[in-house]
Write a protein that holds these residues in place. Structure first.
Motif, PDB file in Angstrom:
ATOM      1  N   UNK A  25      51.647  30.365   4.858  1.00  0.00           N
ATOM      2  CA  UNK A  25      50.350  29.812   5.249  1.00  0.00           C
ATOM      3  C   UNK A  25      49.759  29.022   4.082  1.00  0.00           C
ATOM      4  N   UNK A  26      49.847  29.557   2.870  1.00  0.00           N
ATOM      5  CA  UNK A  26      49.344  28.852   1.686  1.00  0.00           C
ATOM      6  C   UNK A  26      50.093  27.543   1.447  1.00  0.00           C
ATOM      7  N   UNK A  27      51.430  27.555   1.625  1.00  0.00           N
ATOM      8  CA  UNK A  27      52.220  26.318   1.466  1.00  0.00           C
ATOM      9  C   UNK A  27      51.812  25.288   2.518  1.00  0.00           C
ATOM     10  N   UNK A  28      51.575  25.753   3.741  1.00  0.00           N
ATOM     11  CA  UNK A  28      51.124  24.838   4.795  1.00  0.00           C
ATOM     12  C   UNK A  28      49.779  24.220   4.436  1.00  0.00           C
ATOM     13  N   UNK A  29      48.900  25.016   3.845  1.00  0.00           N
ATOM     14  CA  UNK A  29      47.585  24.519   3.427  1.00  0.00           C
ATOM     15  C   UNK A  29      47.737  23.444   2.350  1.00  0.00           C
ATOM     16  N   UNK A  30      48.598  23.697   1.378  1.00  0.00           N
ATOM     17  CA  UNK A  30      48.840  22.715   0.310  1.00  0.00           C
ATOM     18  C   UNK A  30      49.396  21.418   0.886  1.00  0.00           C
ATOM     19  N   UNK A  31      50.362  21.528   1.796  1.00  0.00           N
ATOM     20  CA  UNK A  31      50.956  20.340   2.421  1.00  0.00           C
ATOM     21  C   UNK A  31      49.911  19.585   3.248  1.00  0.00           C
ATOM     22  N   UNK A  32      49.014  20.316   3.899  1.00  0.00           N
ATOM     23  CA  UNK A  32      47.945  19.668   4.667  1.00  0.00           C
ATOM     24  C   UNK A  32      47.043  18.886   3.725  1.00  0.00           C
ATOM     25  N   UNK A  33      46.680  19.514   2.628  1.00  0.00           N
ATOM     26  CA  UNK A  33      45.782  18.867   1.662  1.00  0.00           C
ATOM     27  C   UNK A  33      46.410  17.633   1.018  1.00  0.00           C
ATOM     28  N   UNK A  34      47.722  17.677   0.752  1.00  0.00           N
ATOM     29  CA  UNK A  34      48.360  16.497   0.150  1.00  0.00           C
ATOM     30  C   UNK A  34      48.861  15.501   1.191  1.00  0.00           C
ATOM     31  N   UNK A  35      48.563  15.771   2.452  1.00  0.00           N
ATOM     32  CA  UNK A  35      48.849  14.860   3.560  1.00  0.00           C
ATOM     33  C   UNK A  35      50.339  14.652   3.827  1.00  0.00           C
ATOM     34  N   UNK A  36      51.168  15.651   3.488  1.00  0.00           N
ATOM     35  CA  UNK A  36      52.609  15.521   3.727  1.00  0.00           C
ATOM     36  C   UNK A  36      53.059  16.234   5.008  1.00  0.00           C
ATOM     37  N   UNK A  37      52.227  17.146   5.515  1.00  0.00           N
ATOM     38  CA  UNK A  37      52.611  17.939   6.686  1.00  0.00           C
ATOM     39  C   UNK A  37      51.335  18.534   7.262  1.00  0.00           C
ATOM     40  N   UNK A  38      51.048  18.195   8.507  1.00  0.00           N
ATOM     41  CA  UNK A  38      49.862  18.730   9.172  1.00  0.00           C
ATOM     42  C   UNK A  38      50.305  19.807  10.150  1.00  0.00           C
ATOM     43  N   UNK A  39      50.286  21.052   9.690  1.00  0.00           N
ATOM     44  CA  UNK A  39      50.667  22.179  10.538  1.00  0.00           C
ATOM     45  C   UNK A  39      49.417  22.832  11.099  1.00  0.00           C
ATOM     46  N   UNK A  40      49.396  22.956  12.414  1.00  0.00           N
ATOM     47  CA  UNK A  40      48.297  23.618  13.107  1.00  0.00           C
ATOM     48  C   UNK A  40      48.841  24.871  13.779  1.00  0.00           C
ATOM     49  N   UNK A  41      48.083  25.952  13.686  1.00  0.00           N
ATOM     50  CA  UNK A  41      48.400  27.152  14.452  1.00  0.00           C
ATOM     51  C   UNK A  41      47.663  27.051  15.773  1.00  0.00           C
TER      52      UNK A  41
END
Length: 185
Positions: A59-75
Motif C-alpha cells: 500500500x505504501x509503495x502504491x502511494x509513492x507511485x501515485x505521488x510520483x505519477x508513475x502508477x495510479x492504483x485505486x482500491x
C-alpha cells in the motif's frame, strides 16, 4: 509529468480510492482468500501469502507511485457496504504518445458482478482526462475473465502476441493486447 489526479473516483456502485493503513486488513484478507486464483496470473502473487505488514508495505509503495505519477492504483469499495473488492490501476505510461495501460484484480468472492468492468470504465475516463490517446489492457491469452472485462469495457482486441513473455510459473505465454481510443480520436 505533473498534473492533478483525483485521489478518488465514484461510479454507480463503487468508490475507488487509494488504500491506506486502515484498509490493510481488508486488502490482506481478500488477497489471502484469492491467492490461488491470483497466483495463476499475477507476478506479485507468488510464494508465501503476504502478511498484513507486507500488504501495508505494498500500500505504501502504491502511494509513492501515485505521488510520483508513475502508477495510479485505486482500491475498489462497494458504496453500500464499504467492502473491499479489488484493485484497478492506470500505469505503464508513455507520455511521448501519450498512452497507458489498465490492470486489475478482483477478490474471488466478488467475481462475476461487473465491478471490475465498472472500475475499468472509470479509469478509462480518467485516462482521457489526463490527455491519453490510447489505453491498453494486456493479459494472458488464457485468462478468459480478464479478456471478458476488456471486451465489456469496449476495448478492441488488436492482436495476440505469441510467446510474448512468461507466466508467473515460468512458462511461455501468449498475450492479448486490447486497446481503446478516445471517442473523438
Amino acid at each position: 509529468m505533473k498534473f492533478p489526479v483525483s485521489r478518488s473516483l465514484t461510479t454507480e456502485r463503487l468508490y475507488l480510492r487509494r488504500a491506506g493503513a486502515d484498509d490493510a486488513r481488508a486488502v490482506n484478507a481478500a488477497v489471502v482468500a484469492s491467492w490461488t486464483e491470483l497466483s495463476r496470473w499475477m507476478d506479485w502473487a507468488q510464494g508465501a501469502q503476504p502478511t498484513i505488514e507486507e500488504t501495508m508495505e505494498r500500500i505504501d509503495r502504491n502511494e509513492t507511485a501515485f505521488e510520483d505519477r508513475s502508477d495510479f492504483t485505486f482500491s475498489l469499495f462497494d458504496k453500500r457496504t464499504n467492502t473491499f473488492i479489488g484493485n484497478c490501476s492506470l500505469f505503464r505510461f508513455d507520455w511521448t504518445v501519450p498512452r497507458g495501460e489498465i490492470g486489475y484484480w478482483c477478490a474471488t468472492n466478488k467475481v462475476g458482478h461487473g465491478y471490475i468492468t465498472e472500475a475499468v470504465l472509470a479509469l478509462t475516463e480518467l485516462a482521457w482526462s489526463l490527455g491519453l490517446v490510447r489505453v491498453e489492457i494486456r493479459c494472458d491469452a488464457k485468462n478468459l475473465r480478464s479478456r471478458a472485462v476488456a471486451e465489456r469495457a469496449g476495448f478492441a482486441l488488436e492482436g495476440v502476441l505469441k510467446n510474448d513473455c512468461r507466466t508467473p510459473q515460468g512458462a511461455l505465454r501468449d498475450s492479448c493486447v486490447f486497446a481503446r481510443l478516445p471517442r473523438n480520436g
